[in-house]
Design an enzyme around this catalytic site. Structure first.
Site, short mmCIF file in Angstrom:
data_model
loop_
_atom_site.label_atom_id
_atom_site.label_comp_id
_atom_site.label_asym_id
_atom_site.label_seq_id
_atom_site.Cartn_x
_atom_site.Cartn_y
_atom_site.Cartn_z
N HIS A 139 0.84 -1.20 0.00
CA HIS A 139 0.00 0.00 0.00
C HIS A 139 0.87 1.25 0.00
CE1 HIS A 139 -3.56 2.36 1.72
NE2 HIS A 139 -2.54 3.16 2.01
N GLU A 140 1.86 1.28 0.87
CA GLU A 140 2.73 2.46 0.97
C GLU A 140 3.63 2.61 -0.25
OE1 GLU A 140 2.02 4.61 3.12
OE2 GLU A 140 0.68 3.32 4.28
N HIS A 143 1.66 4.24 -2.86
CA HIS A 143 1.65 5.70 -2.68
C HIS A 143 2.90 6.31 -3.31
CE1 HIS A 143 -1.89 6.56 -0.38
NE2 HIS A 143 -1.53 5.90 0.70
N GLU A 190 -6.27 6.73 -1.19
CA GLU A 190 -6.14 5.58 -0.29
C GLU A 190 -6.74 4.32 -0.90
OE1 GLU A 190 -4.56 5.22 2.72
OE2 GLU A 190 -3.75 7.14 2.08
#
Length: 365
Positions: A139-140, A143, A190
């Site tokens: 997930h990060e 980003h 997100e």
């Protein structure tokens, strides 16, 4: 300072890798349209590099270096392996620095203008198992690949600035309007990063469990993913217009969607043709980003929102759909949906219980 991914090292287990994948492959339509437009702006990079002198990025880097533990082969090696693995799968050549921060609140974030920094809290590390944590690291990294870290840093700066100028009426209103818009975009980003986490972990149940644990803590034996997803269905469809308004008010100050909503959105995407095409190796490439059409991206975003309104079970969204469709007796529908009256009563009322099919705490950055 970043390190090279080291593509000679294979992932910990057999998972697909996506060479040259563009972040457009997994970005939510609203997130993608904003990013494509920003990337097309002439001088965009120059402006934000100039802004970096005003933002506390250097201070943040020094703070994490002095007050947190930097992940490496020598410290939190299992997290370092996950980080390198995530970068390998998403074909991100430079591995971002990652820090573990002492904080019992489960959280993670990716910030930075020049180079992204990933920060996870001890609360999150202790809460999640290996596969759940792998999805969070992915997930990060998602980003970082999308460039979200830049806007997250600006959002943090503007939020702090709004507090400092709260005594200036017009100044505060202007900054808070910008902060509100950035938060709405960031909530969509997100959802994009959740998709990146699934592409890295390639374990839908682990992604769902992680979101459920963030909402309910480390009591997995007391929780159930299907029941958790049913909460998202109930959240969307129950109540009347008063509840719809309260939902909007509840989410406005947040940078993240609610955990049940994130789980439902991720499940929907995981079952979509778009996800399957990526897993089959058919996805937009990074070297094609310069040719991405702003108009096409905005049309896709508009189509997504139109479909969301049409298929939503939220009372306010249903009303919006009725207005767009020119439904007769709009006044009666407005009265019934605002008061919750008329359920199952026939024309103009809300549908009877069971007449429609049912689908299936702490922010994580």
């Amino acid at each position: 300072m970043t390190e090279k991914t080291g593509f000679d090292k294979a992932p910990a287990r057999d998972r697909r890798r996506f060479p040259g994948i563009s972040s457009r492959a997994y970005e939510h339509p609203a997130d993608r349209s904003a990013l494509v437009a920003l990337r097309k702006l002439s001088g965009f990079d120059t402006v934000f590099k100039a802004l970096s002198g005003l933002l506390p990025e250097r201070s943040l880097r020094l703070l994490f270096l002095s007050e947190s533990v930097r992940v490496s082969d020598a410290q939190f090696p299992h997290l370092h392996a996950m980080l390198r693995d995530a970068c390998y799968i998403l074909d991100l050549e430079k591995v971002p620095q990652m820090y573990v921060q002492q904080d019992p609140k489960p959280n993670a974030m990716c910030i930075g203008l020049d180079e992204p920094i990933i920060v996870v809290t001890t609360g999150l590390v202790e809460l999640l198992d290996e596969e759940e944590m792998r999805a969070v690291v992915g997930h990060e990294v998602g980003h970082a690949l999308s460039g979200h870290a830049v806007y997250r840093t600006i959002l943090l700066f503007l939020t702090g600035l709004a507090v400092k100028v709260a005594w200036i009426p017009l100044g505060n209103v202007a900054i808070m309007a910008l902060v509100t818009a950035l938060r709405e975009w960031f909530r969509k980003s997100e959802l994009s990063a959740d998709r990146a986490g699934l592409l890295v972990g390639q374990d839908q149940q682990a992604s769902m469990r992680g979101l459920m644990k963030i909402a309910g803590g480390n009591h997995l034996h007391e929780m159930n993913v299907d029941a958790f997803l049913a909460q998202a269905e109930e959240y969307e469809s129950s109540g009347d217009l008063r509840d719809s308004v309260l939902k909007i008010l509840n989410v406005l100050p947040r940078t993240h969607p609610f955990s049940t909503v994130r789980a439902a959105e991720l499940k929907k995407w995981a079952e979509s043709r778009d996800y399957q095409r990526i897993m089959d190796g058919h996805y937009p490439r990074r070297d094609e980003d310069k040719d991405a059409s702003v108009g096409d991206s905005f049309r896709q975003s508009a189509t997504h929102y139109a479909d969301a309104v049409r298929t939503s079970k939220d009372p306010l969204m249903k009303l919006v759909g009725d207005i767009a469709g020119g439904t007769a007796d709009l006044g009666g529908k407005l009265r019934d949906r605002f008061t919750g009256a008329g359920a199952g009563s026939g024309a103009g009322g809300a549908p009877a219980a069971g007449s429609e099919g049912r689908g299936g705490a702490t922010d994580q950055g």
